[in-house]
Design a protein around this motif. Sequence first.
Motif, PDB file in Angstrom:
ATOM      1  N   TYR B 111       0.841  -1.203   0.000  1.00 30.33           N
ATOM      2  CA  TYR B 111       0.000   0.000   0.000  1.00 30.33           C
ATOM      3  C   TYR B 111       0.877   1.255   0.000  1.00 30.33           C
ATOM      4  CZ  TYR B 111      -2.987   3.701   1.847  1.00 30.33           C
ATOM      5  OH  TYR B 111      -3.635   4.899   2.039  1.00 30.33           O
ATOM      6  N   ARG B 117      -4.410  -1.290  -3.606  1.00 31.28           N
ATOM      7  CA  ARG B 117      -5.527  -0.348  -3.466  1.00 31.28           C
ATOM      8  C   ARG B 117      -6.561  -0.810  -2.448  1.00 31.28           C
ATOM      9  NH1 ARG B 117      -5.579   3.053  -8.109  1.00 31.28           N
ATOM     10  NH2 ARG B 117      -7.832   3.327  -7.996  1.00 31.28           N
ATOM     11  N   SER B 118      -6.543  -2.092  -2.088  1.00 36.72           N
ATOM     12  CA  SER B 118      -7.450  -2.533  -1.020  1.00 36.72           C
ATOM     13  C   SER B 118      -6.785  -3.676  -0.258  1.00 36.72           C
ATOM     14  CB  SER B 118      -8.791  -2.984  -1.603  1.00 36.72           C
ATOM     15  OG  SER B 118      -8.589  -4.165  -2.350  1.00 36.72           O
ATOM     16  N   ASP B 120      -6.776  -7.269   1.878  1.00 40.89           N
ATOM     17  CA  ASP B 120      -7.443  -8.561   1.883  1.00 40.89           C
ATOM     18  C   ASP B 120      -7.094  -9.267   3.185  1.00 40.89           C
ATOM     19  OD1 ASP B 120      -8.854 -10.719   1.068  1.00 40.89           O
ATOM     20  OD2 ASP B 120      -7.263 -11.538  -0.210  1.00 40.89           O
ATOM     21  N   ALA B 140     -14.962   1.716   5.249  1.00 41.94           N
ATOM     22  CA  ALA B 140     -14.213   0.726   4.464  1.00 41.94           C
ATOM     23  C   ALA B 140     -14.730   0.654   3.031  1.00 41.94           C
ATOM     24  CB  ALA B 140     -14.298  -0.647   5.129  1.00 41.94           C
ATOM     25  N   PRO B 143     -13.965   4.019  -1.853  1.00 42.64           N
ATOM     26  CA  PRO B 143     -12.906   3.479  -2.721  1.00 42.64           C
ATOM     27  C   PRO B 143     -11.574   4.228  -2.548  1.00 42.64           C
ATOM     28  CG  PRO B 143     -14.912   3.917  -3.975  1.00 42.64           C
ATOM     29  CD  PRO B 143     -15.095   4.563  -2.645  1.00 42.64           C
ATOM     30  N   TYR B 144     -10.522   3.533  -2.866  1.00 44.33           N
ATOM     31  CA  TYR B 144      -9.155   4.060  -2.862  1.00 44.33           C
ATOM     32  C   TYR B 144      -9.087   5.352  -3.669  1.00 44.33           C
ATOM     33  CZ  TYR B 144      -4.029   3.945  -3.595  1.00 44.33           C
ATOM     34  OH  TYR B 144      -2.699   4.227  -3.631  1.00 44.33           O
ATOM     35  N   GLU B 208      -2.478   8.092  -2.048  1.00 44.86           N
ATOM     36  CA  GLU B 208      -3.564   7.569  -2.884  1.00 44.86           C
ATOM     37  C   GLU B 208      -3.797   8.421  -4.128  1.00 44.86           C
ATOM     38  OE1 GLU B 208      -6.998   6.577  -0.558  1.00 44.86           O
ATOM     39  OE2 GLU B 208      -5.815   5.456   0.894  1.00 44.86           O
TER      40      GLU B 208
END
Lengths: 158, 214
Positions: B111, B117-118, B120, B140, B143-144, B208
């Motif tokens: 990141y 971008r997300s 897991d 959450a 979006p990124y 970002e």
Amino acid sequence: MRNLPPFQLLIDEHGAAVHRFLIATIGTGEADDCYQETFLAALRAYPALRDASNLRGWLLTIAHRKAIDAARARARRPMPVAEPGDLSDAAEPDPVPAGGELWSLVAALPCKQRAALALRFIGDCAYAEIASAMQTSPEAARRSVHEGLRRLRQEARR
Amino acid sequence: MNDGRQRIPEDSESRLERALRDGAPLMAAGPPQIADAAVSAGLLDVAYATLDSPVGTLMLACTKAGLACVAYLDPERGAEDVLARLAARLSPRILRAPRLLDEPRRELDEYFAGRRRSFDLPLDLGGLTPFTCRVLRAAAAIPYGEVATYAEVARVAGSPRGARAAGNALGSNPVPIVVPCHRVLHADGGLGGYTGGTSRKRALLAIEQGGTPG
């Protein structure tokens, strides 16, 4: 009892003393195993611990018990007989403290004196703490320390 | 501390005592690690590790259920504060066990490098109120690279009038960055608050946008 310190802090603060105590009482060959057993037993009992005022004493008490268990298990094992040509270090005699000539003399003392000296000078315990770790009276703990010191002085003079 | 030593000549005893204290036996390797054995025995409740990042040193902690903590470490106060809070919130059976945090550390590294971008990662949000959990879930979902307002997050969380309460809930986010509460701003574009301070919030938003942090 809430608000127990994070267990890692017990290891960071007292792990080295517990390890040296075990080296002095049970020898280098079994100190690591006893150390692991000590801290696993402590971790198991930790959430239910009611009195967290003397965690070092609590850990040394468990370590002392594990050292006794290990010594008893060793006494029950048949003496290793070296086969001709078998020079593996598995038959290394114990206890063998690494470093500190004086402590190799301590290793030859009777186990009560050995434990008392290790608690006193490695664990930095007061007589009352030695007594509680060894489940004896403070007076008996003091006697074991003094008798151990007396014998050490004799040995050192030889 | 001088109890019971009077029968032995002071000089010789103190020298012997000092030798015993100073010459205590040591093994070169030091004490063994117990984390692996503790895991095998099912005795480890919380594992933690630190991670160096462009926004400072992070403390990460996980339980069997998942990632339970991402915390900015204060260089002055170190890890003890954070550990004590984890002990109170989750369990005092806490050990340093970096290997158990390999996956979150890897994803966070990616990141910060702009390659992820997300996240897991399973999360452990135990001990939080249902409202806080709804607010974190709403955050959450942003979006990124995008942002939302406190009022929008409150609405998604089912409390259209709860912008201020949503702000408080985001302030208690136990897993910042992974749950991106830094993407929530004031309606007028003001940064709002952040658990790690607004300069970190700005740095994360810059990452970002493809910019460099800091």
